[in-house]
Each structure stands twice: as structure tokens, then as C-alpha cells.
Design a protein around this motif. Structure first.
Motif, PDB file in Angstrom:
ATOM      1  N   ARG A   1     -10.176  -0.527  -0.795  1.00  0.00           N
ATOM      2  CA  ARG A   1      -8.839  -1.068  -1.159  1.00  0.00           C
ATOM      3  C   ARG A   1      -8.088  -1.362   0.311  1.00  0.00           C
ATOM      4  O   ARG A   1      -7.401  -2.347   0.091  1.00  0.00           O
ATOM      5  CB  ARG A   1      -8.041  -0.404  -2.113  1.00  0.00           C
ATOM      6  N   ILE A   2      -8.127  -0.465   0.843  1.00  0.00           N
ATOM      7  CA  ILE A   2      -7.324  -0.491   2.041  1.00  0.00           C
ATOM      8  C   ILE A   2      -7.805  -1.508   3.073  1.00  0.00           C
ATOM      9  O   ILE A   2      -7.106  -2.005   3.579  1.00  0.00           O
ATOM     10  CB  ILE A   2      -7.305   0.953   2.835  1.00  0.00           C
ATOM     11  N   MET A   3      -9.106  -1.534   3.278  1.00  0.00           N
ATOM     12  CA  MET A   3      -9.702  -2.573   4.047  1.00  0.00           C
ATOM     13  C   MET A   3      -9.343  -3.958   3.414  1.00  0.00           C
ATOM     14  O   MET A   3      -9.307  -5.104   4.471  1.00  0.00           O
ATOM     15  CB  MET A   3     -11.467  -2.388   4.061  1.00  0.00           C
ATOM     16  N   VAL A   4      -9.472  -4.075   2.055  1.00  0.00           N
ATOM     17  CA  VAL A   4      -9.167  -5.401   1.502  1.00  0.00           C
ATOM     18  C   VAL A   4      -7.836  -5.835   1.861  1.00  0.00           C
ATOM     19  O   VAL A   4      -7.518  -7.144   2.453  1.00  0.00           O
ATOM     20  CB  VAL A   4      -9.336  -5.364   0.245  1.00  0.00           C
ATOM     21  N   THR A   5      -6.797  -5.059   1.626  1.00  0.00           N
ATOM     22  CA  THR A   5      -5.386  -5.175   2.374  1.00  0.00           C
ATOM     23  C   THR A   5      -5.206  -5.558   3.805  1.00  0.00           C
ATOM     24  O   THR A   5      -4.848  -6.530   4.080  1.00  0.00           O
ATOM     25  CB  THR A   5      -4.691  -3.801   1.763  1.00  0.00           C
TER      26      THR A   5
ATOM     27  N   MET B   1       0.862  -1.394  -0.002  1.00  0.00           N
ATOM     28  CA  MET B   1       0.021   0.049   0.114  1.00  0.00           C
ATOM     29  C   MET B   1       0.965   1.239  -0.088  1.00  0.00           C
ATOM     30  O   MET B   1       0.667   2.204  -0.729  1.00  0.00           O
ATOM     31  CB  MET B   1      -0.866  -0.001   1.190  1.00  0.00           C
ATOM     32  N   THR B   2       1.886   1.330   0.685  1.00  0.00           N
ATOM     33  CA  THR B   2       2.758   2.358   0.801  1.00  0.00           C
ATOM     34  C   THR B   2       3.227   2.605  -0.707  1.00  0.00           C
ATOM     35  O   THR B   2       3.372   3.868  -1.032  1.00  0.00           O
ATOM     36  CB  THR B   2       4.114   1.846   1.477  1.00  0.00           C
ATOM     37  N   ILE B   3       3.729   1.855  -1.331  1.00  0.00           N
ATOM     38  CA  ILE B   3       4.141   2.013  -2.792  1.00  0.00           C
ATOM     39  C   ILE B   3       3.161   2.678  -3.495  1.00  0.00           C
ATOM     40  O   ILE B   3       3.313   3.570  -4.356  1.00  0.00           O
ATOM     41  CB  ILE B   3       4.990   1.312  -3.333  1.00  0.00           C
TER      42      ILE B   3
ATOM     43  N   PHE C   1       1.366   8.365  -6.257  1.00  0.00           N
ATOM     44  CA  PHE C   1       0.619   9.661  -6.509  1.00  0.00           C
ATOM     45  C   PHE C   1       1.621  10.570  -5.729  1.00  0.00           C
ATOM     46  O   PHE C   1       0.987  11.703  -6.354  1.00  0.00           O
ATOM     47  CB  PHE C   1      -0.626   9.457  -5.619  1.00  0.00           C
ATOM     48  N   GLY C   2       2.442  10.479  -5.208  1.00  0.00           N
ATOM     49  CA  GLY C   2       3.480  11.790  -4.693  1.00  0.00           C
ATOM     50  C   GLY C   2       3.940  11.471  -3.200  1.00  0.00           C
ATOM     51  O   GLY C   2       3.143  11.058  -2.293  1.00  0.00           O
ATOM     52  N   TYR C   3       5.084  11.821  -3.066  1.00  0.00           N
ATOM     53  CA  TYR C   3       5.832  11.570  -1.883  1.00  0.00           C
ATOM     54  C   TYR C   3       5.094  12.447  -0.738  1.00  0.00           C
ATOM     55  O   TYR C   3       4.889  12.289   0.635  1.00  0.00           O
ATOM     56  CB  TYR C   3       7.177  11.609  -1.557  1.00  0.00           C
ATOM     57  N   GLN C   4       4.731  13.834  -1.288  1.00  0.00           N
ATOM     58  CA  GLN C   4       4.205  14.670  -0.395  1.00  0.00           C
ATOM     59  C   GLN C   4       2.748  14.046   0.023  1.00  0.00           C
ATOM     60  O   GLN C   4       2.459  14.193   1.239  1.00  0.00           O
ATOM     61  CB  GLN C   4       3.952  16.022  -1.168  1.00  0.00           C
ATOM     62  N   LEU C   5       2.028  13.440  -0.640  1.00  0.00           N
ATOM     63  CA  LEU C   5       1.003  12.824  -0.337  1.00  0.00           C
ATOM     64  C   LEU C   5       1.011  11.818   0.732  1.00  0.00           C
ATOM     65  O   LEU C   5       0.225  11.805   1.727  1.00  0.00           O
ATOM     66  CB  LEU C   5       0.226  12.308  -1.632  1.00  0.00           C
ATOM     67  N   TRP C   6       2.100  11.044   0.626  1.00  0.00           N
ATOM     68  CA  TRP C   6       2.433  10.002   1.471  1.00  0.00           C
ATOM     69  C   TRP C   6       2.758  10.590   2.903  1.00  0.00           C
ATOM     70  O   TRP C   6       2.342  10.158   3.816  1.00  0.00           O
ATOM     71  CB  TRP C   6       3.525   8.949   1.083  1.00  0.00           C
ATOM     72  N   ASN C   7       3.522  11.709   2.879  1.00  0.00           N
ATOM     73  CA  ASN C   7       3.856  12.249   3.870  1.00  0.00           C
ATOM     74  C   ASN C   7       2.465  13.009   4.983  1.00  0.00           C
ATOM     75  O   ASN C   7       2.691  12.832   5.911  1.00  0.00           O
ATOM     76  CB  ASN C   7       4.983  13.666   3.567  1.00  0.00           C
TER      77      ASN C   7
END
Length: 123
Positions: free
Chosen positions: A63-67, A1-3, A8-14
């Protein structure tokens, strides 16, 4: 999920991992929120990223819940296999006491690592 999120962008991940960036200013030694008419172009970009992060989370909840559920299913399967190994544990024909003990400890430690504590049943 991280990747997936980082794509979509490292700023979004941050923002998703560390929380939103809220425009503030220092007044008399205290941080207070900026008023809308005080936002700089940079702060508007941060607010836009915050909105994108929220949208990403809300639009990908399934998608997050399935993971997450898949992770739990994998964990449960591992626990079931290890409990089975524990319950049917016997010394192998070519094993000495030391290697048998190590093998048994591996099963117990793996179960503990997965949060499952087994109690011995005496006959």
C-alpha cells in the motif's frame, strides 16, 4: 497515508515517524539498554507499540509503495504537461508583454518546483 496510520493510534504514528522507543537507563552519565528483567510495565507497552509499528510497516509495504508510485506518476504527468506547454508556448492574442512574461515564468517555475530544468533551444 498519515491519517490512515493515525487512525490506528497516534502513538503508532509517533513511533513510525520518530523511531522506536527503546527502554534505557542512565549509568555513569551514559544511556544503556535495560535488560529484559528490568523492564517496567510502561516499557513493555512501549516495546509492544514498537512491534506493532514494525508489523504495520511490513504488512502495508504494498500500500505504501502504491502511494509512493502514484505520487511519482502524478509528478511525471505534471512535468509532461508543463514541458508540452513550454515547448508550444506562444503569446496569446489578448496578452500584453508583461502578462506573457508572467505566464511563461509560471511554467518555468512550476517545472523547477518539480525538479525539471529546461534549457532553451535556439533555432
Amino acid at each position: 497515508m498519515t491519517i490512515f496510520i493515525q487512525s490506528f493510534g497516534y502513538q503508532l504514528w509517533n513511533i513510525i515517524t520518530n523511531g522506536p522507543e527503546i527502554p534505557t537507563k542512565l549509568v555513569d552519565g551514559q544511556r544503556i539498554l535495560n535488560m529484559n528483567n528490568e523492564f517496567t510495565d510502561h516499557e513493555y507497552k512501549l516495546l509492544q507499540l514498537n512491534a506493532k509499528a514494525k508489523h504495520f510497516i511490513f504488512s502495508n509495504v504494498d500500500r505504501i509503495m502504491v502511494t509512493y508510485e502514484g505520487t511519482n506518476q502524478v509528478k511525471d504527468t505534471k512535468i509532461n504537461r508543463l514541458v508540452h506547454d513550454y515547448e508550444l508556448f506562444t503569446m496569446l492574442e489578448n496578452e500584453n508583454i508583461s502578462s506573457m512574461y508572467a505566464h511563461f515564468n509560471d511554467i518555468i517555475n512550476a517545472l523547477k518546483g518539480l525538479g525539471k530544468v529546461v534549457t532553451p533551444r535556439f533555432r
